[in-house]
Structure formats: C-alpha cells, structure tokens
Design a protein around this motif. Sequence first.
Motif, PDB file in Angstrom:
ATOM      1  N   VAL A   1      58.293  37.553  -1.101  1.00 29.55           N
ATOM      2  CA  VAL A   1      58.180  38.123   0.249  1.00 29.55           C
ATOM      3  C   VAL A   1      57.260  37.240   1.091  1.00 29.55           C
ATOM      4  CG1 VAL A   1      57.415  40.108   1.608  1.00 29.55           C
ATOM      5  CG2 VAL A   1      58.699  40.457  -0.523  1.00 29.55           C
ATOM      6  N   ILE A   2      56.027  37.082   0.628  1.00 33.66           N
ATOM      7  CA  ILE A   2      55.112  36.110   1.244  1.00 33.66           C
ATOM      8  C   ILE A   2      54.939  34.988   0.230  1.00 33.66           C
ATOM      9  CG2 ILE A   2      52.802  35.692   2.152  1.00 33.66           C
ATOM     10  CD1 ILE A   2      52.699  38.513   3.148  1.00 33.66           C
ATOM     11  N   ASP A   3      55.674  33.920   0.452  1.00 33.19           N
ATOM     12  CA  ASP A   3      55.793  32.850  -0.547  1.00 33.19           C
ATOM     13  C   ASP A   3      54.739  31.764  -0.341  1.00 33.19           C
ATOM     14  OD1 ASP A   3      57.191  32.449   1.866  1.00 33.19           O
ATOM     15  OD2 ASP A   3      58.289  30.772   1.016  1.00 33.19           O
ATOM     16  N   THR A   4      53.498  32.171  -0.476  1.00 32.32           N
ATOM     17  CA  THR A   4      52.378  31.232  -0.404  1.00 32.32           C
ATOM     18  C   THR A   4      51.657  31.251  -1.750  1.00 32.32           C
ATOM     19  OG1 THR A   4      50.871  32.945   0.400  1.00 32.32           O
ATOM     20  CG2 THR A   4      52.057  31.683   2.075  1.00 32.32           C
ATOM     21  N   PRO A   5      50.775  30.289  -2.027  1.00 34.63           N
ATOM     22  CA  PRO A   5      49.996  30.352  -3.265  1.00 34.63           C
ATOM     23  C   PRO A   5      49.264  31.687  -3.364  1.00 34.63           C
ATOM     24  CG  PRO A   5      49.726  28.224  -2.220  1.00 34.63           C
ATOM     25  CD  PRO A   5      50.485  29.073  -1.243  1.00 34.63           C
ATOM     26  N   LYS A   6      49.081  32.177  -4.593  1.00 35.92           N
ATOM     27  CA  LYS A   6      48.524  33.512  -4.771  1.00 35.92           C
ATOM     28  C   LYS A   6      47.149  33.667  -4.120  1.00 35.92           C
ATOM     29  CE  LYS A   6      47.897  37.161  -8.186  1.00 35.92           C
ATOM     30  NZ  LYS A   6      48.020  37.534  -9.616  1.00 35.92           N
ATOM     31  N   TRP A   7      46.317  32.624  -4.170  1.00 38.24           N
ATOM     32  CA  TRP A   7      44.981  32.741  -3.569  1.00 38.24           C
ATOM     33  C   TRP A   7      45.079  32.956  -2.062  1.00 38.24           C
ATOM     34  CZ3 TRP A   7      43.484  29.484   0.303  1.00 38.24           C
ATOM     35  CH2 TRP A   7      44.188  28.273   0.443  1.00 38.24           C
ATOM     36  N   LEU A   8      46.045  32.271  -1.431  1.00 36.47           N
ATOM     37  CA  LEU A   8      46.219  32.432   0.015  1.00 36.47           C
ATOM     38  C   LEU A   8      46.865  33.772   0.326  1.00 36.47           C
ATOM     39  CD1 LEU A   8      46.058  31.349   2.861  1.00 36.47           C
ATOM     40  CD2 LEU A   8      48.202  30.096   2.457  1.00 36.47           C
ATOM     41  N   ARG A   9      47.817  34.191  -0.516  1.00 35.66           N
ATOM     42  CA  ARG A   9      48.461  35.490  -0.327  1.00 35.66           C
ATOM     43  C   ARG A   9      47.436  36.604  -0.434  1.00 35.66           C
ATOM     44  NH1 ARG A   9      52.160  34.395  -3.566  1.00 35.66           N
ATOM     45  NH2 ARG A   9      51.766  35.738  -5.368  1.00 35.66           N
ATOM     46  N   ASN A  10      46.490  36.479  -1.342  1.00 34.94           N
ATOM     47  CA  ASN A  10      45.406  37.449  -1.481  1.00 34.94           C
ATOM     48  C   ASN A  10      44.606  37.575  -0.193  1.00 34.94           C
ATOM     49  OD1 ASN A  10      44.722  39.034  -3.912  1.00 34.94           O
ATOM     50  ND2 ASN A  10      45.015  37.085  -4.970  1.00 34.94           N
ATOM     51  N   ILE A  11      44.289  36.439   0.405  1.00 37.39           N
ATOM     52  CA  ILE A  11      43.516  36.448   1.657  1.00 37.39           C
ATOM     53  C   ILE A  11      44.316  37.096   2.780  1.00 37.39           C
ATOM     54  CG2 ILE A  11      42.509  34.989   3.455  1.00 37.39           C
ATOM     55  CD1 ILE A  11      41.816  32.964   1.256  1.00 37.39           C
ATOM     56  N   ILE A  12      45.589  36.694   2.893  1.00 33.67           N
ATOM     57  CA  ILE A  12      46.445  37.214   3.968  1.00 33.67           C
ATOM     58  C   ILE A  12      46.665  38.713   3.826  1.00 33.67           C
ATOM     59  CG2 ILE A  12      48.759  37.142   4.963  1.00 33.67           C
ATOM     60  CD1 ILE A  12      48.879  34.174   4.133  1.00 33.67           C
ATOM     61  N   VAL A  13      47.019  39.124   2.609  1.00 33.03           N
ATOM     62  CA  VAL A  13      47.398  40.530   2.396  1.00 33.03           C
ATOM     63  C   VAL A  13      46.176  41.429   2.245  1.00 33.03           C
ATOM     64  CG1 VAL A  13      48.628  42.143   0.888  1.00 33.03           C
ATOM     65  CG2 VAL A  13      49.606  39.887   1.370  1.00 33.03           C
ATOM     66  N   ARG A  14      45.321  41.118   1.272  1.00 32.29           N
ATOM     67  CA  ARG A  14      44.205  42.005   0.954  1.00 32.29           C
ATOM     68  C   ARG A  14      42.985  41.776   1.828  1.00 32.29           C
ATOM     69  NH1 ARG A  14      45.452  41.359  -5.547  1.00 32.29           N
ATOM     70  NH2 ARG A  14      47.158  42.896  -5.561  1.00 32.29           N
ATOM     71  N   GLY A  15      42.897  40.596   2.411  1.00 29.39           N
ATOM     72  CA  GLY A  15      41.755  40.322   3.277  1.00 29.39           C
ATOM     73  C   GLY A  15      42.010  40.619   4.743  1.00 29.39           C
ATOM     74  N   ILE A  16      43.290  40.647   5.140  1.00 30.42           N
ATOM     75  CA  ILE A  16      43.615  40.844   6.557  1.00 30.42           C
ATOM     76  C   ILE A  16      44.555  42.029   6.776  1.00 30.42           C
ATOM     77  CG2 ILE A  16      44.600  39.769   8.618  1.00 30.42           C
ATOM     78  CD1 ILE A  16      43.883  37.034   7.414  1.00 30.42           C
ATOM     79  N   ILE A  17      45.790  41.905   6.277  1.00 31.02           N
ATOM     80  CA  ILE A  17      46.827  42.896   6.595  1.00 31.02           C
ATOM     81  C   ILE A  17      46.467  44.304   6.143  1.00 31.02           C
ATOM     82  CG2 ILE A  17      49.223  43.564   6.181  1.00 31.02           C
ATOM     83  CD1 ILE A  17      49.943  40.615   5.977  1.00 31.02           C
TER      84      ILE A  17
END
Length: 343
Positions: free
Chosen positions: A33-49
């Motif tokens: 769904v969000i096809d970025t490296p897991k560390w970046l996905r963590n920031i985008i999803v759990r840190g922002i969204i």
Amino acid sequence: MKGVLLVNLGSPDSPTAKDVKPYLDEFLMDERVIDTPKWLRNIIVRGIILNTRPKKSAEAYSKIWWEEGSPLIVISERFQKKLQKATKMPVALGMRYGSMSIKSAIQELKQKGVDEILLVPLYPHYAMSSYETVVVKAMEVQAEHFPDMQLTTLPAFYKNPDYIKVLSDSISKGLEGFDYDHILFSYHGIPERHIRKSDPTKFHCQLNDKCCSTNSVAHHTCYRHQCLDTTALVKKELGLDPEKTSSSFQSRLGSDPWLQPFTDKEFERLAKDGKSNLVVITPAFVSDCLETLEEIAMEGQEQFEEAGGKAYKHIPCLNDNDDWVALMAKWVNTWEENESLPV
C-alpha cells in the motif's frame, strides 16, 4: 475436499477513532500500500498519519455505518451467504485487514474438511495494493499455518465477457429514469510508481494512452490499462456515447504522483463545462464501502453541486446482486468440477 475463500478489503470494528486507528495501522503499514522502506513507512504512518487520520476517518465511517455494522462487511456477508446456497462447497469470508482475518477464514474451511481452496480476491482489477496484497497474504498464511492445504487463485476478472454483461446490466438499471448528460467511471487511485513496479517488462508502461492500447504482457498487471479497458467494454456493451463518458481516479494520498485525472477535479471540470446531470459509477469495487458511499455518493455530490451541477446520481456497486452471485457460482462450480478457471 474443495472450498472457496472470498477475501475483501476489510473494515474497522466500529466507526470510532479507537477502532479505526489499529485498522489504519495494519492497512497503511502494508508494504504494497505504502511501498517505502519500513523505517520510512513507520515515520509516515505512525509518526504522522495516525496522529490525525483516525479521528477524521471515524467521522467519515460514522456517516455511512449501518445498524448491522460496516456496509462492506455486511454486503460481503450477504454475498457469501447467497453464494453458499449456490454451491455445494463450503464458502468462507475473510478480510485483508481487520479482525475478520484470512487465517480465521482458512481455519473455518479446514474444520469443515477442506484441503483445496479457491482464493477469490473480490477485486476486478490487478493492483499491488488490492489484488496482489490479498494473494500474497493468503499464500503467507497458508505456508505458515496450513502447509498441507492447496491454494488456487481466481485471476482478475475485469474483462470477462460474463462479468462485463452483469456489470453493464446493473449500470443500465441504475440509469433508468435519470436524464444524464455524462457518466463518470471513477476508479480507486494508486501511485504512478505502482504501475511501473508491476510492469514485468520494466519498460512498456509509460502511463499514457499509447502504452495502454498497445498489446503487451504488461497489461496482465497494469491497473491503469485494466480500468480503462473496463470503461471501454462497458461503453461498448451499453452502446454509450463516447462524448458522454470519461474515467477518473479517486482517493489519492500524499504528494507523490498518482493516476490522473483526479475524480474530485473532474466533478468541478464537468460542472463548469456545462454537464448538469451526472452519473457516477465505481467499477474498481464490487462492494460498496467508505470510498463509494462517503467519498463518492456524499462528498462527490456536494463537490459537483457546489461547482454548478444540478442533478447527481451514484449507481451502487454489484454488492449481492443476484446476477453477480450467479456468475460467481458459475465460476467456482466450474473450478470444482474440472479445476479450470473460466476467467
């Protein structure tokens, strides 16, 4: 013994931020769904969204929530029950995200003696973030927890002639009594990079009409091509005026390039171009859900009318339409009898 596993998107357990948050976490943390490296996905999803989105999404879900529960879940269960009556095989229902897991659905089939499953992703088109993630998840669950069970997958059925006939008949009924001057085929959007990532040739997809109309093996996994093909096939089946139809893509997220034209922008453009009476259909979904009931049926009408449009009609998805159930029954029963996949 053979059985059928239907899999749809999923839903939070209730229209509250408390239940929406874990659902969104599972959904958006999916690497397809969000096809970025897991560390970046963590920031985008759990840190922002997830700091703001759950409340907004819960408000949206509350607008469309039925007394029986989530519309997507209720509709999927109705479809499953009708299909069960049309086949001798056990039919289970699972969701890619949420509490109705694929694992629990396979366990249900196993307890009924099933050792060979036909997996049916309830998506007409192939996309990383829908069809592919269902197939990959089901294969992972099967390999880890049910290694002795066999899994066969129903291919994307967007251009199957029988499916196009059922879809077109449903649309035709929805058009009755409505004097439209334009029909908008609105498909769920995906990032442009998903198209390129899904291209097995790594060079065919250029995200333009030329590559979508040039025959290629890439079309088997090209969501854009398949959506535009669906529009063309329905237009041909119903004899629709090409000047009165168009396609668009909805539900974009983030700032990366997504498939265009955007549905919300099309609402404004069509109204300003003098299209007074608009019909909107959402063929990327077989079951009505948040994206169709709130984003299109509610917000879409508001956007169109604010831009100057007068009459607006959203035609529901196939849902548990009897013709759609009968077609799925034909497919699964054909598989049971001779193991061929008719789509």
